[in-house]
Design an enzyme around this catalytic site. Structure first.
Site, short mmCIF file in Angstrom:
data_model
loop_
_atom_site.label_atom_id
_atom_site.label_comp_id
_atom_site.label_asym_id
_atom_site.label_seq_id
_atom_site.Cartn_x
_atom_site.Cartn_y
_atom_site.Cartn_z
N GLU A 1 5.05 8.65 -0.02
CA GLU A 1 6.20 8.28 -0.25
C GLU A 1 7.34 9.46 0.60
O GLU A 1 7.13 10.71 -0.01
CB GLU A 1 6.47 8.40 -1.82
CG GLU A 1 8.13 8.14 -2.26
CD GLU A 1 8.34 8.26 -3.44
OE1 GLU A 1 9.31 7.77 -4.35
OE2 GLU A 1 7.53 9.20 -4.43
N ARG B 1 -2.30 7.17 -1.61
CA ARG B 1 -0.91 7.26 -1.73
C ARG B 1 -0.27 8.71 -2.01
O ARG B 1 -0.55 9.01 -3.19
CB ARG B 1 -0.18 6.43 -2.25
CG ARG B 1 1.25 6.14 -2.18
CD ARG B 1 1.91 6.89 -3.36
NE ARG B 1 3.44 6.36 -3.54
CZ ARG B 1 4.29 6.63 -4.45
NH1 ARG B 1 3.80 7.60 -5.32
NH2 ARG B 1 5.58 6.33 -4.28
N ASP C 1 2.45 11.03 -3.55
CA ASP C 1 3.89 10.75 -4.28
C ASP C 1 4.89 11.84 -3.78
O ASP C 1 4.49 13.05 -3.68
CB ASP C 1 3.50 11.05 -5.65
CG ASP C 1 4.90 10.89 -6.41
OD1 ASP C 1 5.34 9.46 -6.50
OD2 ASP C 1 5.34 11.63 -7.16
#
Length: 388
Positions: free
Chosen positions: A186, A155, A157
């Protein structure tokens, strides 16, 4: 995929990978299939939750050794859990950054070879992404988690704070060398075009959480809330929260968390007010508090159960932040008073919440339509808050 977001340092009293590995059966027994670990690279300030990296390719020593991380991943795989790592690639820590002035060259406060001519971000100096050597470093960092530590995904950021071309180089390499691994990010506000441009498989969808909490709190003030809410629910927003957001091509491109992620549950200012959260009460809190009454209020706990069930039934990949599964209240932080409270798992409130989480996760695993299907609205009754 059903994601459980975990912070190693506060998941157990010990705050280590070895201790967390012993608790993985708890997560697996609830029906989650993927762990998303908050950042574990060497960082400077534990109060920043790992988002202040000092060394991208070194494991935070407080969590354990590289061998401990390998053992943790193996233990997760043994109970049917995949592991994703949250990587912070946009900046170096503002304090204690081991790569700042690494070569001893600090002319005009440029930060040396790793930060030369790079702009500042809200969190620290950006890396010098115009240099191939620096892009190679962040690429090697990602390859390390997927290769040497045998993880199942990443993931990224706040990836909009990294220039597009370096991101594309990293995602292209990961897809070539580690096919089948999931790459998520994100992107705020969520933008499916950028997701495709960057090369990600899925991105976090923030908006549904805020729409749901805002309406739930407003509608709680009387029969239909009064004022702007006199006509009941804003069903177009609810429809969007349950369906696939505009521009996405598939439900599995959307990661949804209707009970909150670390961003909504975690608080670094002592439980205080956040202006950007004013529409939902101004505070970062666990779901049972956002639904007004806290874990001692049966209606608030029932609401948390309902919205997690809706999350699992919605089009998208569901995610839950640790502690939500046993209706922890207040806010989360890394200090000793706001860490994961395992005592909540022992009382009837916690056991009831865990039973509900287990049941709805089982439904998703049992019925393929919940994993791959879209959400089609066939009936709406705004005045009574009903959508089918």
């Amino acid at each position: 995929i059903i994601i459980y977001e975990m912070h190693i340092g506060s998941f157990t009293p010990e705050g280590t990978l070895a201790a967390a590995a012993k608790k993985l059966k708890h997560v697996a027994d609830l029906g989650f299939t993927m762990l998303e670990l908050m950042p574990c690279s060497e960082f400077s300030d534990p109060a920043k939750w790992g988002y202040s990296p000092r060394q991208l390719m070194a494991l935070y020593e407080g969590y354990g050794t590289p061998e401990d991380m390998c053992a943790f991943v193996d233990a997760a795989h043994a109970v049917g859990l995949g592991v994703m790592m949250d990587v912070v690639l946009h900046h170096g820590a503002p304090a204690g950054n081991n790569l700042w002035d690494y070569d001893g060259w600090s002319q005009d406060f440029n930060g040396g070879i790793y930060h030369e001519n790079a702009p500042d971000t809200p969190w620290g100096r950006q890396w010098a992404f115009w240099k191939n050597e620096v892009v190679d470093m962040i690429s090697e960092t990602c390859a390390m988690w997927l290769g040497e530590y045998r993880m199942d995904g990443l993931r990224f950021d706040s990836i909009k704070d990294v220039p597009t071309e370096p991101v594309q180089r990293v995602t292209w390499r990961m897809k070539q060398e580690h096919p089948g691994k999931i790459l998520t990010a994100e992107i705020t506000p969520e933008d499916p075009n950028l997701m495709n441009q960057y090369g990600f498989d899925a991105i976090w969808v923030h908006s549904g959480y805020f729409d749901i909490i805002q309406q739930h709190r407003a509608l709680g003030r009387g029969h239909h809330g009064g004022g702007d809410w006199a006509d009941g629910w804003d069903l177009p927003k609810l429809r969007t929260a349950m369906g696939v957001h505009y521009g996405f091509e598939s439900p599995v491109q959307c990661i949804k968390y209707m009970t909150g992620s670390h961003d909504q549950v975690g608080c670094q200012n002592g439980g205080g007010w956040y202006q950007d959260y004013a529409p939902i009460g101004g505070q970062h809190r666990y779901a049972v508090d956002q639904y007004c009454g806290g874990r001692s209020d049966p209606r608030a706990v029932a609401s948390a159960r309902l919205w997690y069930a809706a999350n699992v039934g919605a089009a998208g990949l569901p995610m839950m932040f640790m502690g939500t599964e046993f209706a922890q209240s207040g806010w989360w932080n890394t200090d000793e008073w706001h860490r994961l409270n395992w005592g909540c798992a022992e009382d009837e409130i916690g056991k009831g919440m865990m039973a509900a989480v287990r049941d709805v996760n089982l439904l998703r695993r049992k019925y393929p339509a919940l994993r791959h299907g879209w959400s089609n609205c066939i009936h709406e009754d705004r005045m009574n808050g009903i959508m089918g």
